[in-house]
Design a protein around this motif. Sequence first.
Motif, PDB file in Angstrom:
ATOM      1  N   ALA A   1      -2.005  -5.002   3.794  1.00  0.00           N
ATOM      2  CA  ALA A   1      -3.076  -5.754   4.432  1.00  0.00           C
ATOM      3  C   ALA A   1      -2.996  -5.566   5.943  1.00  0.00           C
ATOM      4  O   ALA A   1      -1.925  -5.299   6.491  1.00  0.00           O
ATOM      5  CB  ALA A   1      -2.955  -7.238   4.092  1.00  0.00           C
ATOM      6  N   HIS A   2      -4.151  -5.685   6.594  1.00  0.00           N
ATOM      7  CA  HIS A   2      -4.200  -5.642   8.058  1.00  0.00           C
ATOM      8  C   HIS A   2      -5.529  -6.213   8.527  1.00  0.00           C
ATOM      9  O   HIS A   2      -6.404  -6.523   7.731  1.00  0.00           O
ATOM     10  CB  HIS A   2      -3.990  -4.217   8.580  1.00  0.00           C
ATOM     11  N   LYS A   3      -5.631  -6.355   9.820  1.00  0.00           N
ATOM     12  CA  LYS A   3      -6.907  -6.682  10.467  1.00  0.00           C
ATOM     13  C   LYS A   3      -6.922  -5.951  11.800  1.00  0.00           C
ATOM     14  O   LYS A   3      -5.875  -5.601  12.346  1.00  0.00           O
ATOM     15  CB  LYS A   3      -7.092  -8.182  10.650  1.00  0.00           C
TER      16      LYS A   3
ATOM     17  N   TYR B   1       2.001  -7.068   5.538  1.00  0.00           N
ATOM     18  CA  TYR B   1       0.928  -7.397   6.462  1.00  0.00           C
ATOM     19  C   TYR B   1       1.242  -6.583   7.713  1.00  0.00           C
ATOM     20  O   TYR B   1       2.123  -6.929   8.497  1.00  0.00           O
ATOM     21  CB  TYR B   1       0.892  -8.892   6.735  1.00  0.00           C
ATOM     22  N   LEU B   2       0.568  -5.474   7.863  1.00  0.00           N
ATOM     23  CA  LEU B   2       0.919  -4.474   8.871  1.00  0.00           C
ATOM     24  C   LEU B   2       0.929  -5.024  10.288  1.00  0.00           C
ATOM     25  O   LEU B   2       1.748  -4.605  11.112  1.00  0.00           O
ATOM     26  CB  LEU B   2      -0.021  -3.270   8.760  1.00  0.00           C
ATOM     27  N   ASN B   3       0.036  -5.948  10.594  1.00  0.00           N
ATOM     28  CA  ASN B   3      -0.024  -6.510  11.939  1.00  0.00           C
ATOM     29  C   ASN B   3       1.281  -7.204  12.336  1.00  0.00           C
ATOM     30  O   ASN B   3       1.572  -7.351  13.518  1.00  0.00           O
ATOM     31  CB  ASN B   3      -1.175  -7.508  12.065  1.00  0.00           C
TER      32      ASN B   3
ATOM     33  N   ILE C   1      -0.411  -2.923  19.100  1.00  0.00           N
ATOM     34  CA  ILE C   1      -1.449  -1.961  18.734  1.00  0.00           C
ATOM     35  C   ILE C   1      -2.021  -2.323  17.364  1.00  0.00           C
ATOM     36  O   ILE C   1      -1.363  -2.972  16.549  1.00  0.00           O
ATOM     37  CB  ILE C   1      -0.921  -0.501  18.687  1.00  0.00           C
ATOM     38  N   ASN C   2      -3.254  -1.926  17.138  1.00  0.00           N
ATOM     39  CA  ASN C   2      -3.864  -2.146  15.832  1.00  0.00           C
ATOM     40  C   ASN C   2      -3.273  -1.191  14.801  1.00  0.00           C
ATOM     41  O   ASN C   2      -3.069  -0.006  15.099  1.00  0.00           O
ATOM     42  CB  ASN C   2      -5.380  -1.914  15.902  1.00  0.00           C
TER      43      ASN C   2
ATOM     44  N   ASN D   1      -3.030   5.060  13.719  1.00  0.00           N
ATOM     45  CA  ASN D   1      -1.718   4.600  14.155  1.00  0.00           C
ATOM     46  C   ASN D   1      -0.705   4.591  13.015  1.00  0.00           C
ATOM     47  O   ASN D   1       0.491   4.819  13.242  1.00  0.00           O
ATOM     48  CB  ASN D   1      -1.812   3.217  14.815  1.00  0.00           C
ATOM     49  N   ILE D   2      -1.165   4.341  11.799  1.00  0.00           N
ATOM     50  CA  ILE D   2      -0.288   4.439  10.640  1.00  0.00           C
ATOM     51  C   ILE D   2       0.168   5.888  10.456  1.00  0.00           C
ATOM     52  O   ILE D   2       1.353   6.153  10.236  1.00  0.00           O
ATOM     53  CB  ILE D   2      -0.982   3.901   9.367  1.00  0.00           C
TER      54      ILE D   2
END
Length: 92
Positions: A13-15, A69-71, A79-80, A85-86
Amino acid sequence: MYKLSVRSEFSAAHKLTGYEGQCRNLHGHNWKVRVSIFCDVIDDIGLTIDFGIVKKDLNEIMDSLDHAYLNELNVFEGINPTSENIAKHIYV
């Protein structure tokens, strides 16, 4: 030139902060990852690189991202966690 590829996937998950579309809200994805390695030479038994080593290294990275949750991960601090970026994180 030889090209070797290894594939894997992870769910997370991310935002996206600062994004005006729906991706600014928390949501999830199933990412598919392909790592390709280009080699010019093979060794005396006909190998360029051991697939087992590549798979092991990639799986370690995938395990750190899977169902996260990547954030909140340190690697995305400030950074987003965009696909770009992944990909950079996986590359480095």
